[in-house]
Design a protein around this motif. Structure first.
Motif, mmCIF file in Angstrom:
data_model
loop_
_atom_site.group_PDB
_atom_site.id
_atom_site.type_symbol
_atom_site.label_atom_id
_atom_site.label_comp_id
_atom_site.label_asym_id
_atom_site.label_seq_id
_atom_site.Cartn_x
_atom_site.Cartn_y
_atom_site.Cartn_z
ATOM 1 N N LEU A 166 22.689 -45.354 -2.635
ATOM 2 C CA LEU A 166 23.313 -44.043 -2.611
ATOM 3 C C LEU A 166 23.932 -43.728 -3.968
ATOM 4 O O LEU A 166 24.768 -44.486 -4.467
ATOM 5 N N ILE A 167 23.511 -42.622 -4.552
ATOM 6 C CA ILE A 167 24.057 -42.148 -5.818
ATOM 7 C C ILE A 167 24.724 -40.802 -5.571
ATOM 8 O O ILE A 167 24.201 -39.967 -4.821
ATOM 9 N N PHE A 168 25.869 -40.595 -6.192
ATOM 10 C CA PHE A 168 26.587 -39.324 -6.057
ATOM 11 C C PHE A 168 26.924 -38.805 -7.449
ATOM 12 O O PHE A 168 27.562 -39.497 -8.240
ATOM 13 N N GLU A 169 26.471 -37.586 -7.751
ATOM 14 C CA GLU A 169 26.819 -36.977 -9.039
ATOM 15 C C GLU A 169 27.856 -35.890 -8.838
ATOM 16 O O GLU A 169 27.670 -34.957 -8.052
ATOM 17 N N ILE A 170 28.947 -36.006 -9.574
ATOM 18 C CA ILE A 170 29.989 -34.987 -9.568
ATOM 19 C C ILE A 170 29.691 -34.017 -10.704
ATOM 20 O O ILE A 170 29.462 -34.416 -11.843
ATOM 21 N N GLY A 171 29.691 -32.727 -10.387
ATOM 22 C CA GLY A 171 29.342 -31.731 -11.394
ATOM 23 C C GLY A 171 27.850 -31.712 -11.648
ATOM 24 O O GLY A 171 27.400 -31.744 -12.794
ATOM 25 N N CYS A 172 27.074 -31.601 -10.593
ATOM 26 C CA CYS A 172 25.616 -31.714 -10.713
ATOM 27 C C CYS A 172 24.968 -30.479 -11.315
ATOM 28 O O CYS A 172 23.796 -30.517 -11.706
ATOM 29 N N GLY A 173 25.717 -29.361 -11.392
ATOM 30 C CA GLY A 173 25.144 -28.150 -11.973
ATOM 31 C C GLY A 173 23.897 -27.713 -11.221
ATOM 32 O O GLY A 173 23.871 -27.636 -10.000
ATOM 33 N N VAL A 174 22.810 -27.468 -11.966
ATOM 34 C CA VAL A 174 21.557 -27.004 -11.361
ATOM 35 C C VAL A 174 20.523 -28.125 -11.255
ATOM 36 O O VAL A 174 19.339 -27.870 -11.058
ATOM 37 N N GLY A 175 20.999 -29.379 -11.387
ATOM 38 C CA GLY A 175 20.108 -30.507 -11.119
ATOM 39 C C GLY A 175 19.508 -31.198 -12.325
ATOM 40 O O GLY A 175 18.533 -31.935 -12.185
ATOM 41 N N ASN A 176 20.114 -31.029 -13.508
ATOM 42 C CA ASN A 176 19.530 -31.608 -14.710
ATOM 43 C C ASN A 176 19.615 -33.129 -14.768
ATOM 44 O O ASN A 176 18.941 -33.768 -15.579
ATOM 45 N N LYS A 200 27.324 -20.900 -7.169
ATOM 46 C CA LYS A 200 26.117 -20.319 -7.757
ATOM 47 C C LYS A 200 25.191 -21.421 -8.262
ATOM 48 O O LYS A 200 23.962 -21.346 -8.085
ATOM 49 N N ALA A 201 25.741 -22.449 -8.887
ATOM 50 C CA ALA A 201 24.933 -23.567 -9.377
ATOM 51 C C ALA A 201 24.223 -24.262 -8.224
ATOM 52 O O ALA A 201 23.033 -24.591 -8.309
ATOM 53 N N ILE A 202 24.946 -24.494 -7.133
ATOM 54 C CA ILE A 202 24.358 -25.155 -5.965
ATOM 55 C C ILE A 202 23.247 -24.297 -5.376
ATOM 56 O O ILE A 202 22.179 -24.796 -4.983
ATOM 57 N N GLU A 203 23.466 -23.004 -5.327
ATOM 58 C CA GLU A 203 22.450 -22.080 -4.794
ATOM 59 C C GLU A 203 21.174 -22.143 -5.638
ATOM 60 O O GLU A 203 20.064 -22.208 -5.100
ATOM 61 N N ILE A 204 21.329 -22.134 -6.953
ATOM 62 C CA ILE A 204 20.169 -22.192 -7.849
ATOM 63 C C ILE A 204 19.421 -23.500 -7.669
ATOM 64 O O ILE A 204 18.182 -23.536 -7.606
ATOM 65 N N MET A 205 20.162 -24.591 -7.567
ATOM 66 C CA MET A 205 19.520 -25.894 -7.419
ATOM 67 C C MET A 205 18.745 -25.991 -6.109
ATOM 68 O O MET A 205 17.624 -26.514 -6.062
ATOM 69 N N GLN A 206 19.319 -25.498 -5.036
ATOM 70 C CA GLN A 206 18.662 -25.588 -3.732
ATOM 71 C C GLN A 206 17.390 -24.747 -3.658
ATOM 72 O O GLN A 206 16.531 -24.993 -2.818
ATOM 73 N N GLN A 207 17.258 -23.777 -4.564
ATOM 74 C CA GLN A 207 16.053 -22.945 -4.596
ATOM 75 C C GLN A 207 14.956 -23.540 -5.466
ATOM 76 O O GLN A 207 13.827 -23.047 -5.463
ATOM 77 N N ASN A 208 15.269 -24.613 -6.180
ATOM 78 C CA ASN A 208 14.287 -25.255 -7.048
ATOM 79 C C ASN A 208 13.227 -25.966 -6.194
ATOM 80 O O ASN A 208 13.547 -26.596 -5.187
ATOM 81 N N GLU A 209 11.974 -25.895 -6.616
ATOM 82 C CA GLU A 209 10.885 -26.512 -5.853
ATOM 83 C C GLU A 209 10.999 -28.034 -5.808
ATOM 84 O O GLU A 209 10.396 -28.680 -4.945
ATOM 85 N N LEU A 210 11.775 -28.613 -6.727
ATOM 86 C CA LEU A 210 11.958 -30.066 -6.740
ATOM 87 C C LEU A 210 13.020 -30.529 -5.746
ATOM 88 O O LEU A 210 13.154 -31.720 -5.495
ATOM 89 N N TYR A 211 13.775 -29.581 -5.193
ATOM 90 C CA TYR A 211 14.842 -29.953 -4.274
ATOM 91 C C TYR A 211 14.249 -30.394 -2.938
ATOM 92 O O TYR A 211 13.585 -29.627 -2.254
ATOM 93 N N ASP A 212 14.492 -31.639 -2.583
ATOM 94 C CA ASP A 212 13.912 -32.246 -1.383
ATOM 95 C C ASP A 212 15.041 -32.790 -0.513
ATOM 96 O O ASP A 212 15.699 -33.776 -0.879
ATOM 97 N N THR A 213 15.276 -32.156 0.613
ATOM 98 C CA THR A 213 16.384 -32.559 1.482
ATOM 99 C C THR A 213 16.199 -33.946 2.084
ATOM 100 O O THR A 213 17.144 -34.514 2.629
ATOM 101 N N LYS A 214 14.981 -34.495 1.972
ATOM 102 C CA LYS A 214 14.762 -35.857 2.451
ATOM 103 C C LYS A 214 15.272 -36.895 1.449
ATOM 104 O O LYS A 214 15.453 -38.058 1.808
#
Length: 356
Positions: A166-176, A200-214
Protein backbone atom coordinates in the motif's frame (compact mmCIF):
# COMPACT_ATOMS: atom_id res chain seq x y z
CA UNK A 1 13.85 29.73 -40.15
CA UNK A 2 16.18 28.02 -37.73
CA UNK A 3 14.94 24.84 -36.12
CA UNK A 4 15.19 24.31 -32.36
CA UNK A 5 18.11 21.93 -32.81
CA UNK A 6 19.96 24.45 -35.00
CA UNK A 7 19.38 27.16 -32.43
CA UNK A 8 20.84 24.91 -29.75
CA UNK A 9 23.81 24.06 -31.93
CA UNK A 10 24.42 27.73 -32.65
CA UNK A 11 24.23 28.47 -28.93
CA UNK A 12 26.80 25.78 -28.17
CA UNK A 13 29.18 27.14 -30.81
CA UNK A 14 28.92 30.67 -29.41
CA UNK A 15 29.34 29.33 -25.88
CA UNK A 16 32.55 27.49 -26.66
CA UNK A 17 33.95 30.53 -28.49
CA UNK A 18 33.00 32.80 -25.58
CA UNK A 19 34.40 30.47 -22.92
CA UNK A 20 37.63 29.97 -24.78
CA UNK A 21 38.19 33.49 -26.14
CA UNK A 22 41.62 33.68 -24.55
CA UNK A 23 42.68 30.35 -26.01
CA UNK A 24 43.23 30.60 -29.74
CA UNK A 25 43.24 26.84 -30.15
CA UNK A 26 39.67 26.66 -28.87
CA UNK A 27 38.23 28.79 -31.64
CA UNK A 28 39.45 26.90 -34.67
CA UNK A 29 36.85 25.01 -36.64
CA UNK A 30 38.32 21.60 -35.88
CA UNK A 31 38.01 22.15 -32.12
CA UNK A 32 34.44 23.46 -32.39
CA UNK A 33 33.48 20.49 -34.58
CA UNK A 34 35.01 18.12 -32.04
CA UNK A 35 33.11 19.73 -29.16
CA UNK A 36 29.84 19.56 -31.08
CA UNK A 37 30.41 15.89 -31.84
CA UNK A 38 30.60 15.29 -28.10
CA UNK A 39 27.04 16.57 -27.73
CA UNK A 40 25.57 14.45 -30.49
CA UNK A 41 24.11 11.02 -29.73
CA UNK A 42 25.59 11.19 -26.26
CA UNK A 43 24.40 8.47 -23.93
CA UNK A 44 22.81 9.78 -20.77
CA UNK A 45 24.95 8.77 -17.77
CA UNK A 46 23.46 6.95 -14.78
CA UNK A 47 21.29 9.02 -12.45
CA UNK A 48 23.20 11.75 -10.68
CA UNK A 49 26.53 11.24 -12.44
CA UNK A 50 26.85 14.26 -14.72
CA UNK A 51 29.53 16.16 -12.81
CA UNK A 52 30.79 19.49 -14.16
CA UNK A 53 34.57 19.37 -13.66
CA UNK A 54 35.40 21.99 -16.31
CA UNK A 55 33.14 25.04 -16.62
CA UNK A 56 34.14 25.39 -20.28
CA UNK A 57 32.08 22.24 -20.90
CA UNK A 58 28.93 23.63 -19.31
CA UNK A 59 26.87 23.38 -22.52
CA UNK A 60 27.63 19.74 -23.22
CA UNK A 61 24.54 18.74 -21.21
CA UNK A 62 21.31 20.47 -20.26
CA UNK A 63 21.77 19.54 -16.60
CA UNK A 64 24.63 18.85 -14.19
CA UNK A 65 24.41 16.97 -10.90
CA UNK A 66 25.70 17.71 -7.41
CA UNK A 67 27.04 21.13 -8.33
CA UNK A 68 29.15 22.69 -5.58
CA UNK A 69 28.62 26.34 -4.67
CA UNK A 70 31.52 28.60 -3.73
CA UNK A 71 31.38 31.20 -0.95
CA UNK A 72 30.67 34.02 -3.40
CA UNK A 73 27.61 32.30 -4.86
CA UNK A 74 26.31 31.39 -1.40
CA UNK A 75 26.75 34.99 -0.25
CA UNK A 76 24.95 36.38 -3.31
CA UNK A 77 22.00 34.00 -2.74
CA UNK A 78 21.79 34.98 0.93
CA UNK A 79 21.76 38.67 0.04
CA UNK A 80 19.02 38.12 -2.53
CA UNK A 81 16.84 36.34 0.02
CA UNK A 82 17.43 39.10 2.57
CA UNK A 83 16.20 41.61 -0.02
CA UNK A 84 12.97 39.74 -0.81
CA UNK A 85 12.20 38.67 2.77
CA UNK A 86 10.63 41.85 4.05
CA UNK A 87 7.05 41.01 5.08
CA UNK A 88 4.73 43.64 3.63
CA UNK A 89 1.52 41.63 3.22
CA UNK A 90 -1.43 43.01 5.17
CA UNK A 91 -3.27 40.98 7.82
CA UNK A 92 -6.29 40.70 5.51
CA UNK A 93 -4.06 39.45 2.68
CA UNK A 94 -2.43 36.84 4.90
CA UNK A 95 -5.84 35.74 6.19
CA UNK A 96 -7.13 35.32 2.63
CA UNK A 97 -4.12 33.18 1.65
CA UNK A 98 -4.85 30.87 4.56
CA UNK A 99 -8.65 30.68 4.51
CA UNK A 100 -8.98 30.36 0.73
CA UNK A 101 -5.96 28.13 0.12
CA UNK A 102 -8.10 25.38 -1.39
CA UNK A 103 -9.80 27.84 -3.74
CA UNK A 104 -6.43 29.15 -4.91
CA UNK A 105 -5.28 25.61 -5.75
CA UNK A 106 -8.61 24.88 -7.47
CA UNK A 107 -8.06 27.97 -9.61
CA UNK A 108 -4.53 26.80 -10.40
CA UNK A 109 -5.73 23.42 -11.67
CA UNK A 110 -8.73 24.96 -13.41
CA UNK A 111 -6.29 27.00 -15.52
CA UNK A 112 -3.53 24.45 -16.06
CA UNK A 113 -5.55 21.20 -15.95
CA UNK A 114 -2.95 18.38 -16.31
CA UNK A 115 -0.50 20.35 -18.46
CA UNK A 116 1.62 22.16 -15.85
CA UNK A 117 3.50 19.37 -14.05
CA UNK A 118 5.30 16.63 -15.96
CA UNK A 119 5.03 12.98 -15.01
CA UNK A 120 7.85 12.14 -12.61
CA UNK A 121 9.68 9.37 -14.40
CA UNK A 122 12.78 10.22 -12.34
CA UNK A 123 11.01 8.76 -9.30
CA UNK A 124 12.45 5.29 -9.79
CA UNK A 125 16.02 6.57 -9.86
CA UNK A 126 15.63 8.59 -6.67
CA UNK A 127 13.15 6.26 -4.91
CA UNK A 128 13.42 2.73 -6.35
CA UNK A 129 11.38 1.50 -3.37
CA UNK A 130 8.26 2.75 -5.16
CA UNK A 131 8.51 0.06 -7.84
CA UNK A 132 11.10 -2.57 -6.86
CA UNK A 133 9.93 -4.79 -9.72
CA UNK A 134 10.91 -2.10 -12.26
CA UNK A 135 14.58 -2.77 -12.97
CA UNK A 136 15.19 -0.63 -16.07
CA UNK A 137 15.48 2.72 -14.28
CA UNK A 138 18.98 4.28 -14.12
CA UNK A 139 20.68 3.68 -10.80
CA UNK A 140 21.40 6.71 -8.64
CA UNK A 141 25.03 7.71 -8.19
CA UNK A 142 26.04 9.91 -5.26
CA UNK A 143 29.38 11.68 -4.78
CA UNK A 144 31.40 10.58 -1.78
CA UNK A 145 31.80 13.50 0.60
CA UNK A 146 35.52 13.18 1.31
CA UNK A 147 36.89 12.43 -2.15
CA UNK A 148 36.18 12.78 -5.85
CA UNK A 149 34.83 9.26 -6.33
CA UNK A 150 31.20 8.19 -6.55
CA UNK A 151 29.17 5.39 -5.07
CA UNK A 152 26.21 3.60 -6.60
CA UNK A 153 23.17 2.86 -4.49
CA UNK A 154 21.86 -0.68 -4.73
CA UNK A 155 18.24 -1.05 -5.68
CA UNK A 156 15.92 -2.60 -3.10
CA UNK A 157 14.56 -6.06 -3.58
CA UNK A 158 11.00 -6.96 -2.71
CA UNK A 159 11.39 -9.33 0.24
CA UNK A 160 7.68 -10.03 0.59
CA UNK A 161 6.70 -11.30 -2.83
CA UNK A 162 2.95 -11.79 -3.00
CA UNK A 163 2.23 -9.50 -0.05
CA UNK A 164 -0.12 -6.54 -0.37
CA UNK A 165 1.75 -3.26 -0.89
CA UNK A 166 0.00 0.00 0.00
CA UNK A 167 1.37 3.37 -1.10
CA UNK A 168 -0.21 6.69 -0.16
CA UNK A 169 0.72 9.99 -1.82
CA UNK A 170 -0.14 13.23 -0.07
CA UNK A 171 -0.66 16.07 -2.52
CA UNK A 172 -1.14 13.82 -5.53
CA UNK A 173 -2.30 16.66 -7.79
CA UNK A 174 -3.41 15.29 -11.17
CA UNK A 175 -1.44 12.05 -10.89
CA UNK A 176 2.09 12.93 -11.99
CA UNK A 177 3.52 10.49 -9.42
CA UNK A 178 0.77 7.88 -9.19
CA UNK A 179 0.38 7.24 -12.91
CA UNK A 180 4.10 6.57 -13.55
CA UNK A 181 4.15 4.09 -10.63
CA UNK A 182 1.13 2.28 -12.05
CA UNK A 183 2.71 2.26 -15.50
CA UNK A 184 6.12 0.95 -14.47
CA UNK A 185 5.14 -1.46 -11.71
CA UNK A 186 3.41 -4.69 -12.73
CA UNK A 187 2.98 -5.86 -9.14
CA UNK A 188 -0.61 -7.16 -8.92
CA UNK A 189 -0.54 -6.68 -5.16
CA UNK A 190 0.19 -2.95 -5.36
CA UNK A 191 -2.56 -0.49 -4.49
CA UNK A 192 -2.03 3.28 -4.38
CA UNK A 193 -4.02 5.87 -2.47
CA UNK A 194 -3.72 9.57 -3.18
CA UNK A 195 -5.14 12.74 -1.73
CA UNK A 196 -5.06 16.41 -2.57
CA UNK A 197 -6.26 19.65 -1.05
CA UNK A 198 -7.80 20.63 -4.38
CA UNK A 199 -11.08 19.00 -5.40
CA UNK A 200 -10.43 20.21 -8.94
CA UNK A 201 -7.14 18.27 -9.10
CA UNK A 202 -8.87 15.09 -7.92
CA UNK A 203 -11.63 15.57 -10.49
CA UNK A 204 -9.10 15.96 -13.31
CA UNK A 205 -7.17 12.90 -12.21
CA UNK A 206 -10.26 10.71 -11.98
CA UNK A 207 -11.13 11.63 -15.58
CA UNK A 208 -7.75 10.47 -16.87
CA UNK A 209 -7.86 7.25 -18.92
CA UNK A 210 -5.01 5.87 -16.79
CA UNK A 211 -7.09 6.10 -13.62
CA UNK A 212 -7.97 2.54 -12.61
CA UNK A 213 -10.10 2.06 -9.51
CA UNK A 214 -8.83 -1.52 -9.25
CA UNK A 215 -5.32 -0.21 -8.60
CA UNK A 216 -5.78 3.24 -7.06
CA UNK A 217 -8.14 5.47 -5.12
CA UNK A 218 -7.81 9.24 -4.82
CA UNK A 219 -9.82 11.63 -2.66
CA UNK A 220 -9.91 15.17 -1.26
CA UNK A 221 -8.16 15.68 2.08
CA UNK A 222 -6.80 18.62 4.02
CA UNK A 223 -3.69 16.93 5.42
CA UNK A 224 -3.21 19.72 7.98
CA UNK A 225 -6.30 18.61 9.93
CA UNK A 226 -5.68 16.93 13.28
CA UNK A 227 -7.87 13.98 12.28
CA UNK A 228 -7.79 12.39 8.84
CA UNK A 229 -10.85 10.89 7.17
CA UNK A 230 -9.15 8.24 5.01
CA UNK A 231 -10.11 4.84 3.52
CA UNK A 232 -7.39 2.88 5.32
CA UNK A 233 -6.54 1.96 8.89
CA UNK A 234 -3.72 3.16 11.11
CA UNK A 235 -0.42 1.23 10.91
CA UNK A 236 -1.19 -0.21 7.46
CA UNK A 237 0.72 1.78 4.81
CA UNK A 238 4.05 0.58 3.41
CA UNK A 239 5.17 3.87 1.85
CA UNK A 240 3.97 7.47 2.08
CA UNK A 241 5.06 9.83 -0.69
CA UNK A 242 5.67 13.48 0.18
CA UNK A 243 7.08 15.19 -2.92
CA UNK A 244 6.93 18.98 -3.35
CA UNK A 245 3.88 19.21 -1.10
CA UNK A 246 5.03 19.96 2.45
CA UNK A 247 6.44 23.25 1.14
CA UNK A 248 2.89 24.37 0.27
CA UNK A 249 1.82 24.09 3.93
CA UNK A 250 2.18 26.73 6.62
CA UNK A 251 5.26 25.84 8.73
CA UNK A 252 3.14 25.95 11.90
CA UNK A 253 1.04 23.03 10.55
CA UNK A 254 3.81 20.83 9.19
CA UNK A 255 4.33 18.87 12.42
CA UNK A 256 0.64 17.87 12.45
CA UNK A 257 1.05 16.38 8.98
CA UNK A 258 4.17 14.44 9.95
CA UNK A 259 2.54 13.05 13.10
CA UNK A 260 -0.41 11.72 11.11
CA UNK A 261 1.97 10.20 8.59
CA UNK A 262 3.64 8.34 11.45
CA UNK A 263 0.24 7.16 12.68
CA UNK A 264 -0.84 5.55 9.40
CA UNK A 265 2.48 4.00 8.35
CA UNK A 266 2.97 0.41 9.40
CA UNK A 267 5.97 -0.33 11.67
CA UNK A 268 8.96 -0.42 9.35
CA UNK A 269 7.11 1.73 6.80
CA UNK A 270 8.93 4.39 4.78
CA UNK A 271 8.41 8.06 3.94
CA UNK A 272 10.04 9.34 0.75
CA UNK A 273 10.49 13.11 0.77
CA UNK A 274 11.64 15.64 -1.81
CA UNK A 275 11.06 19.39 -1.71
CA UNK A 276 12.49 22.85 -2.28
CA UNK A 277 15.74 23.76 -0.55
CA UNK A 278 16.98 27.09 0.74
CA UNK A 279 18.32 29.35 -2.06
CA UNK A 280 16.64 27.40 -4.83
CA UNK A 281 16.16 29.38 -8.04
CA UNK A 282 12.43 29.70 -7.29
CA UNK A 283 13.20 31.50 -4.02
CA UNK A 284 15.77 33.84 -5.55
CA UNK A 285 13.29 34.89 -8.23
CA UNK A 286 10.77 36.28 -5.75
CA UNK A 287 10.35 40.04 -5.75
CA UNK A 288 9.76 42.15 -2.67
CA UNK A 289 6.25 42.00 -1.28
CA UNK A 290 5.68 38.24 -1.62
CA UNK A 291 7.18 37.05 1.69
CA UNK A 292 4.82 35.64 4.34
CA UNK A 293 7.48 34.73 6.91
CA UNK A 294 11.06 33.44 6.92
CA UNK A 295 11.61 31.42 3.70
CA UNK A 296 7.83 31.25 3.14
CA UNK A 297 6.30 33.06 0.16
CA UNK A 298 3.07 33.67 -1.74
CA UNK A 299 3.32 33.09 -5.48
CA UNK A 300 1.57 35.28 -8.02
CA UNK A 301 -1.27 32.75 -8.25
CA UNK A 302 -1.75 32.91 -4.43
CA UNK A 303 -0.39 29.42 -3.77
CA UNK A 304 2.33 29.25 -1.12
CA UNK A 305 5.82 27.76 -0.97
CA UNK A 306 8.42 27.18 1.74
CA UNK A 307 12.16 26.56 1.26
CA UNK A 308 13.77 24.05 3.65
CA UNK A 309 17.17 23.45 5.16
CA UNK A 310 18.36 19.90 5.77
CA UNK A 311 18.30 20.53 9.51
CA UNK A 312 14.64 21.59 9.45
CA UNK A 313 13.58 18.47 7.55
CA UNK A 314 15.57 16.24 9.89
CA UNK A 315 14.02 17.82 12.99
CA UNK A 316 10.46 17.57 11.66
CA UNK A 317 10.69 13.81 11.15
CA UNK A 318 12.86 12.93 14.14
CA UNK A 319 10.58 14.86 16.51
CA UNK A 320 7.70 12.71 15.23
CA UNK A 321 9.59 9.50 16.02
CA UNK A 322 11.11 8.65 12.63
CA UNK A 323 14.52 7.16 11.95
CA UNK A 324 16.52 9.02 9.32
CA UNK A 325 17.87 6.88 6.46
CA UNK A 326 18.65 9.67 4.01
CA UNK A 327 18.89 13.45 4.15
CA UNK A 328 20.79 15.05 1.30
CA UNK A 329 20.91 18.35 -0.49
CA UNK A 330 20.61 17.95 -4.25
CA UNK A 331 22.12 20.88 -6.11
CA UNK A 332 21.49 20.81 -9.85
CA UNK A 333 22.64 23.15 -12.59
CA UNK A 334 20.08 23.29 -15.38
CA UNK A 335 21.21 24.75 -18.69
CA UNK A 336 19.19 26.26 -21.51
CA UNK A 337 21.57 25.38 -24.34
CA UNK A 338 19.69 27.50 -26.87
CA UNK A 339 19.62 30.74 -24.84
CA UNK A 340 22.83 29.93 -22.93
CA UNK A 341 21.13 30.41 -19.55
CA UNK A 342 22.15 28.70 -16.31
CA UNK A 343 19.68 27.93 -13.53
CA UNK A 344 20.71 26.62 -10.12
CA UNK A 345 18.19 24.36 -8.38
CA UNK A 346 18.36 23.23 -4.76
CA UNK A 347 16.25 20.35 -3.47
CA UNK A 348 16.20 18.46 -0.18
CA UNK A 349 15.68 14.72 -0.41
CA UNK A 350 15.10 12.32 2.45
CA UNK A 351 13.93 8.87 3.49
CA UNK A 352 12.47 8.30 6.96
CA UNK A 353 11.55 4.98 8.53
CA UNK A 354 8.95 4.28 11.22
CA UNK A 355 10.63 2.05 13.83
CA UNK A 356 9.51 -1.56 14.12
Amino acid sequence: MLTKSLNITRGIVFAFIRNCHNKSSCTDSATIKHELELTRNRKKPPGGSRFLKDKNNIYLFNAWDNVQWDEEQEKAAKEKVEQNSEVTLSEDRLKDLDINADKHWDAFYDIHQNRFFKDRHWLFTEFPELAPDYTAAPERVYPNENDNTTSQIEKPTDQNIGAKRLIFEIGCGVGNTIFPILQYSTDPNLFIYGCDFSSKAIEIMQQNELYDTKRCNVFVLDATCDTWNVPFEENTLDIIVLIFVLSAIDPSKMQTVIKNIHKYLKPGGLVVFRDYGLYDLAQLRFKKGRCISDNFYARGDNTKVYFFTQEEVSKLFKDAGFLEEQNLIDRRLQVNRGKMLTMYRVWIQGKYRKPL
